[in-house]
Design a protein around this motif. Structure first.
Motif, PDB file in Angstrom:
ATOM      1  N   ASP A  21     -21.902   7.931  15.975  1.00  0.00           N
ATOM      2  CA  ASP A  21     -21.695   7.463  14.606  1.00  0.00           C
ATOM      3  C   ASP A  21     -20.433   8.091  14.030  1.00  0.00           C
ATOM      4  O   ASP A  21     -19.675   8.768  14.738  1.00  0.00           O
ATOM      5  CB  ASP A  21     -22.930   7.748  13.745  1.00  0.00           C
ATOM      6  CG  ASP A  21     -23.272   9.241  13.658  1.00  0.00           C
ATOM      7  OD1 ASP A  21     -22.452  10.078  14.109  1.00  0.00           O
ATOM      8  OD2 ASP A  21     -24.359   9.569  13.149  1.00  0.00           O
ATOM      9  N   GLN A  22     -20.210   7.859  12.733  1.00  0.00           N
ATOM     10  CA  GLN A  22     -18.981   8.367  12.114  1.00  0.00           C
ATOM     11  C   GLN A  22     -18.848   9.883  12.275  1.00  0.00           C
ATOM     12  O   GLN A  22     -17.801  10.395  12.687  1.00  0.00           O
ATOM     13  CB  GLN A  22     -18.960   7.989  10.633  1.00  0.00           C
ATOM     14  CG  GLN A  22     -17.681   8.381   9.926  1.00  0.00           C
ATOM     15  CD  GLN A  22     -17.778   8.139   8.425  1.00  0.00           C
ATOM     16  OE1 GLN A  22     -18.216   9.020   7.678  1.00  0.00           O
ATOM     17  NE2 GLN A  22     -17.395   6.953   7.982  1.00  0.00           N
ATOM     18  N   ASN A  23     -19.905  10.607  11.963  1.00  0.00           N
ATOM     19  CA  ASN A  23     -19.854  12.063  12.105  1.00  0.00           C
ATOM     20  C   ASN A  23     -19.609  12.482  13.541  1.00  0.00           C
ATOM     21  O   ASN A  23     -18.836  13.412  13.804  1.00  0.00           O
ATOM     22  CB  ASN A  23     -21.154  12.698  11.598  1.00  0.00           C
ATOM     23  CG  ASN A  23     -21.204  12.792  10.086  1.00  0.00           C
ATOM     24  OD1 ASN A  23     -20.182  12.728   9.413  1.00  0.00           O
ATOM     25  ND2 ASN A  23     -22.402  12.940   9.547  1.00  0.00           N
ATOM     26  N   GLY A  24     -20.275  11.796  14.474  1.00  0.00           N
ATOM     27  CA  GLY A  24     -20.117  12.131  15.883  1.00  0.00           C
ATOM     28  C   GLY A  24     -18.705  11.897  16.381  1.00  0.00           C
ATOM     29  O   GLY A  24     -18.145  12.715  17.127  1.00  0.00           O
ATOM     30  N   LEU A  25     -18.100  10.781  15.969  1.00  0.00           N
ATOM     31  CA  LEU A  25     -16.730  10.470  16.382  1.00  0.00           C
ATOM     32  C   LEU A  25     -15.740  11.495  15.820  1.00  0.00           C
ATOM     33  O   LEU A  25     -14.846  11.972  16.535  1.00  0.00           O
ATOM     34  CB  LEU A  25     -16.352   9.061  15.906  1.00  0.00           C
ATOM     35  CG  LEU A  25     -17.088   7.887  16.581  1.00  0.00           C
ATOM     36  CD1 LEU A  25     -16.824   6.599  15.825  1.00  0.00           C
ATOM     37  CD2 LEU A  25     -16.677   7.740  18.039  1.00  0.00           C
ATOM     38  N   ILE A  26     -15.899  11.820  14.550  1.00  0.00           N
ATOM     39  CA  ILE A  26     -14.968  12.767  13.923  1.00  0.00           C
ATOM     40  C   ILE A  26     -15.176  14.175  14.481  1.00  0.00           C
ATOM     41  O   ILE A  26     -14.213  14.911  14.731  1.00  0.00           O
ATOM     42  CB  ILE A  26     -15.108  12.720  12.395  1.00  0.00           C
ATOM     43  CG1 ILE A  26     -14.511  11.395  11.885  1.00  0.00           C
ATOM     44  CG2 ILE A  26     -14.427  13.920  11.732  1.00  0.00           C
ATOM     45  CD1 ILE A  26     -14.593  11.174  10.406  1.00  0.00           C
ATOM     46  N   GLU A  27     -16.431  14.548  14.712  1.00  0.00           N
ATOM     47  CA  GLU A  27     -16.706  15.854  15.304  1.00  0.00           C
ATOM     48  C   GLU A  27     -16.073  15.956  16.694  1.00  0.00           C
ATOM     49  O   GLU A  27     -15.492  16.987  17.053  1.00  0.00           O
ATOM     50  CB  GLU A  27     -18.226  16.068  15.399  1.00  0.00           C
ATOM     51  CG  GLU A  27     -18.661  17.359  16.049  1.00  0.00           C
ATOM     52  CD  GLU A  27     -18.356  18.596  15.219  1.00  0.00           C
ATOM     53  OE1 GLU A  27     -18.393  19.705  15.792  1.00  0.00           O
ATOM     54  OE2 GLU A  27     -18.073  18.452  14.010  1.00  0.00           O
TER      55      GLU A  27
END
Length: 465
Positions: free
Chosen positions: A412-418
């Motif tokens: 998800d968004q958090n996973g991609l940015i992390e």
């Protein structure tokens, strides 16, 4: 200067196809996938490049939207070398043969109807046949292993890292020299999650001059696995209390295996009511067998199941229905069934037969556990369609419809940015494999949280590397 052009998965989710042209004349294609949903007509268009000019085809993983046009590529002149994992080619064979079969059956139906109108010449032939799929496997191939760079000559190396998306899915690093300087281009492929039941977490990459990253869920965050487990459990229990059945349209690769693992965990904990679970998808059954064969690439959870039970996915309530006659017998079951069937986006497969028999009954539940592309039947139902057409018959949608997005095989968004935040060097970011409106949200979030600019790639746009 090296350049890259995307001829698929640019401002759309499907059709991944990215051509990297190096200064020394070597052409590397990353993926060659099928367009799906409302953009599927693009599959019949020219590639935008000459397949005969491609020296290497790198495949990130075996999903249809990443491998589905490879038979067309070979049919139209590709004579280069395919580089990927052996298991990816095993999964791709299942996917591509199924695709060829569905196209053949669709063609037969359209041709019969056209004959009655005297318009046979207007019927477009399938994109490729089963024989075209088999021809792919005559191409020269190099089978990759994670973290073992492959020398392509001319000072070019490719390295496969674990993307954690499906079995042996890959992040691909292309490393080459240009004007005396080393450059690294990274293709994320489809990135998985850190808490997947079946797959290990994605590998961390430290350096990239250029990153092409997927953005399917760049606009949102998923529920956690535990929350999704509880939600599915609640749907099952509520539906069975009403003497209904649970329908789960599921992708044959990864999603099906994750659902089976989750149901097995519920069974082991004593939280799954007595029921019959039917895996009613020949393709998913074959894919599950391939997962079993390469079990060492799966998560600790899967290998603990294997060591304890002698099997990863099987447990007493589970039945595999490969044969058509066994599938038809499921219609005789009145209640307390969980039916897992393809296609995952409901654009074909046995799930349609179960829709015809059960979607109109308010006692039943329909659970979506995967992304529904614009233009697919699944998306229409998710968006609130009250009636659908199944085999020419109108069927009312009265079953309770649930979407559990925590099962996604995509970060998800958090996973991609992390994942991006772990780079120690990251110069340029390009967004692919996502719908434009979602990419715009992701683009802003990258700038806000990573203080970096990201460019949304357009179809056929030439990008200097």
């Amino acid at each position: 200067m090296a350049t890259l052009q995307s001829y698929g998965a640019a401002e759309v989710v499907t059709g991944s196809c990215h051509l990297l042209q190096l200064q020394n004349g070597i052409n590397i294609l990353v993926d060659c996938g099928m367009f799906q949903g409302e953009v599927e007509e693009r599959n019949h268009n020219p590639f935008g490049f000459d397949p005969a000019d491609v020296d290497f085809l790198l495949i990130t993983h075996g999903h249809l939207d990443h491998v589905g046009r490879i038979p067309k590529l070979v049919k139209e002149g590709f004579k280069g070398t395919i580089i990927t994992h052996r298991s990816t080619m095993d999964l791709a064979e299942v996917i591509m043969l199924d695709s060829a079969h569905l196209m053949k059956e669709g063609y037969k139906t359209r041709y019969r109807k056209a004959q009655r109108r005297g318009e046979e010449e207007k019927v477009r032939k399938p994109l490729y046949t089963e024989n075209d799929v088999r021809t792919v496997y005559h191409c020269p191939m190099i089978f990759a292993s994670y973290d073992e760079p492959i020398d392509l000559g001319h000072g070019i190396f490719v390295n496969f890292k674990n993307a954690g998306h499906i079995l042996d899915s890959a992040i691909i690093q292309v490393i080459f020299e240009e004007d005396g300087a080393k450059k690294t281009v990274v293709f994320s492929g489809d990135l998985g999650n850190d808490d997947d039941l079946v797959m290990p977490s994605p590998d961390i990459i430290e350096e990239a001059d250029v990153l092409f990253i997927e953005s399917t869920y760049g606009d949102r965050n998923h529920k956690g696995v535990k929350e999704s487990d509880l939600e599915l459990q609640h749907v099952i229990q509520k539906t069975f209390m009403n003497n209904g059945n649970v329908l789960i349209p599921s992708f044959a690769i990864e999603r099906t295996q994750e659902i089976l693992c989750m149901l097995k965990q519920m069974y082991n904990r004593g939280e799954l009511p007595v029921c019959q679970i039917f895996l009613d998808s020949p393709m998913a059954i074959r894919a599950t067998d391939i997962y079993k064969r390469y079990h060492e690439e799966l998560s600790e959870c899967c290998n603990e199941f294997l060591e304890r039970d002698g099997t990863i996915f099987d447990f007493p309530y589970l039945y595999y229905t490969s044969r058509v006659q066994d599938s038809m017998k499921i219609n005789d079951e009145d209640s307390h069934c969980i039916i897992i069937a393809g296609a995952g986006m409901c654009n074909g497969g046995r799930i349609l037969q179960h829709f015809k028999h059960r979607l109109w009954n308010e006692k039943n539940a329909l659970v979506f556990v995967g992304y529904q592309v614009q233009g697919t039947l699944g998306r229409k139902i998710v968006d609130g369609a009250k009636k659908i057409n199944v085999y020419g018959e109108e069927v009312i949608v009265k079953a309770e419809v649930h979407t559990i997005n925590g099962f996604s095989a995509h970060a998800d968004q958090n996973g991609l940015i992390e994942w991006m935040s772990k780079f120690t060097k990251l110069d340029k970011i390009f967004l692919i494999h996502g719908e434009r409106d979602k990419q715009e949200i992701f683009q802003k979030e990258i700038e806000r949280r990573l203080h970096k600019k990201a460019h949304i790639v357009k179809h056929g746009e030439k990008i200097g590397i």
